[in-house]
Enzyme design. Structure first.
Site, PDB file in Angstrom:
ATOM      1  N   ASP A   8     -12.340  15.228   5.059  1.00 31.45           N
ATOM      2  CA  ASP A   8     -11.279  14.406   4.507  1.00 31.45           C
ATOM      3  C   ASP A   8     -10.739  13.549   5.647  1.00 31.45           C
ATOM      4  OD1 ASP A   8      -9.646  16.069   6.038  1.00 31.45           O
ATOM      5  OD2 ASP A   8      -8.433  16.753   4.357  1.00 31.45           O
ATOM      6  N   HIS A   9      -9.640  12.860   5.396  1.00 29.89           N
ATOM      7  CA  HIS A   9      -9.074  11.962   6.409  1.00 29.89           C
ATOM      8  C   HIS A   9      -8.755  12.685   7.716  1.00 29.89           C
ATOM      9  CE1 HIS A   9      -5.780  13.625   4.035  1.00 29.89           C
ATOM     10  NE2 HIS A   9      -5.067  13.579   5.147  1.00 29.89           N
ATOM     11  N   GLY A  67      -8.036  19.282   7.908  1.00 31.24           N
ATOM     12  CA  GLY A  67      -6.928  19.594   8.803  1.00 31.24           C
ATOM     13  C   GLY A  67      -6.978  21.031   9.267  1.00 31.24           C
ATOM     14  N   ASN A  70      -9.469  25.171   5.629  1.00 25.73           N
ATOM     15  CA  ASN A  70      -9.370  26.123   4.518  1.00 25.73           C
ATOM     16  C   ASN A  70      -9.851  25.536   3.193  1.00 25.73           C
ATOM     17  OD1 ASN A  70      -8.288  28.600   5.602  1.00 25.73           O
ATOM     18  ND2 ASN A  70      -6.409  27.469   6.009  1.00 25.73           N
ATOM     19  N   GLY A  71      -9.279  24.422   2.786  1.00 18.94           N
ATOM     20  CA  GLY A  71      -9.664  23.819   1.512  1.00 18.94           C
ATOM     21  C   GLY A  71     -11.110  23.387   1.500  1.00 18.94           C
ATOM     22  N   GLU A  72     -11.564  22.880   2.630  1.00 17.73           N
ATOM     23  CA  GLU A  72     -12.947  22.423   2.737  1.00 17.73           C
ATOM     24  C   GLU A  72     -13.917  23.588   2.560  1.00 17.73           C
ATOM     25  OE1 GLU A  72     -10.108  19.654   4.160  1.00 17.73           O
ATOM     26  OE2 GLU A  72     -10.412  21.708   4.857  1.00 17.73           O
ATOM     27  N   HIS A  99     -24.369  37.523  10.784  1.00 20.02           N
ATOM     28  CA  HIS A  99     -24.102  38.570   9.789  1.00 20.02           C
ATOM     29  C   HIS A  99     -24.098  38.051   8.355  1.00 20.02           C
ATOM     30  CE1 HIS A  99     -21.961  41.594  12.674  1.00 20.02           C
ATOM     31  NE2 HIS A  99     -23.122  41.162  13.150  1.00 20.02           N
ATOM     32  N   ASN A 100     -23.659  36.819   8.148  1.00 14.32           N
ATOM     33  CA  ASN A 100     -23.462  36.314   6.789  1.00 14.32           C
ATOM     34  C   ASN A 100     -24.472  35.265   6.364  1.00 14.32           C
ATOM     35  OD1 ASN A 100     -20.279  36.511   8.016  1.00 14.32           O
ATOM     36  ND2 ASN A 100     -20.896  37.856   6.347  1.00 14.32           N
ATOM     37  N   ARG A 134     -28.480  45.806   6.405  1.00 17.22           N
ATOM     38  CA  ARG A 134     -27.119  45.920   5.866  1.00 17.22           C
ATOM     39  C   ARG A 134     -26.542  44.536   5.552  1.00 17.22           C
ATOM     40  NH1 ARG A 134     -22.869  46.302  10.548  1.00 17.22           N
ATOM     41  NH2 ARG A 134     -24.100  45.423  12.233  1.00 17.22           N
TER      42      ARG A 134
END
Length: 173
Positions: A8-9, A67, A70-72, A99-100, A134
């Site tokens: 975003d911006h 920023g 989180n939202g991204e 791990h992920n 695992r």
């Protein structure tokens, strides 16, 4: 390796820096926008496109920037099959891959210096998935849930306390 980018911006300057950095380091950046500053832009427009491109191109990775990130990250995780991790340190960048098997990371353009964020991306891109059983098992559980919406079975070691029935267990209905 192709690296899909969206922001975003608040991430526009970092994205421009990363496009140049990725090119200089032998990666093929694909910029999904935005391309001009607009303080009212909506990150899902660009981050979902970047994550969709990663999902459509196995072996590619992605970086979404805002920023806080989180939202991204949330937007990228709405794309079927995508595992996006919020990265705020070299360790979280490493673990996201190791791990992920995350294919996308989100970084907060207002949270770290340009050098720190570039390093997080560098670590993420250089770290392979460990392939440990695992970790593969846990990723498979998430993929199965995404596909079927059936909760993973509770392990025999999980004991519900009094009155704490599992709402997903038909025997409790």
């Amino acid at each position: 390796m192709r690296v899909h980018l969206g922001c975003d911006h608040a991430g526009l300057d970092l994205k421009a820096h990363l496009v140049a950095w990725l090119t200089e380091h032998g990666y093929e950046p694909v910029d999904h926008g935005p391309f001009v500053y607009d303080a009212l832009d909506d990150y899902p427009v660009f981050c979902i496109r970047a994550a969709e491109a990663v999902a459509a191109e196995p072996g590619s990775l992605g970086v979404v920037i805002g920023g806080s990130g989180n939202g991204e990250q949330m937007a990228a995780n709405k794309v079927a099959g995508i595992r996006s991790a919020l990265v705020w340190s070299e360790e979280t960048a490493t673990l996201a891959r190791e791990h992920n098997d995350a294919q996308v990371i989100a970084v907060g353009g207002r949270m770290h210096s340009l050098d720190e964020m570039t390093r997080f991306v560098e670590v993420f891109l250089a770290t392979p998935f460990s392939g440990e059983e695992r970790h593969a098992r846990r990723i498979a559980m998430m993929a199965d849930y995404e596909r079927t919406h059936d909760l993973p079975p509770l392990p025999s070691s999980a004991q519900a306390g009094p009155g704490a029935d599992d709402p997903a267990d038909p025997a409790d209905a």
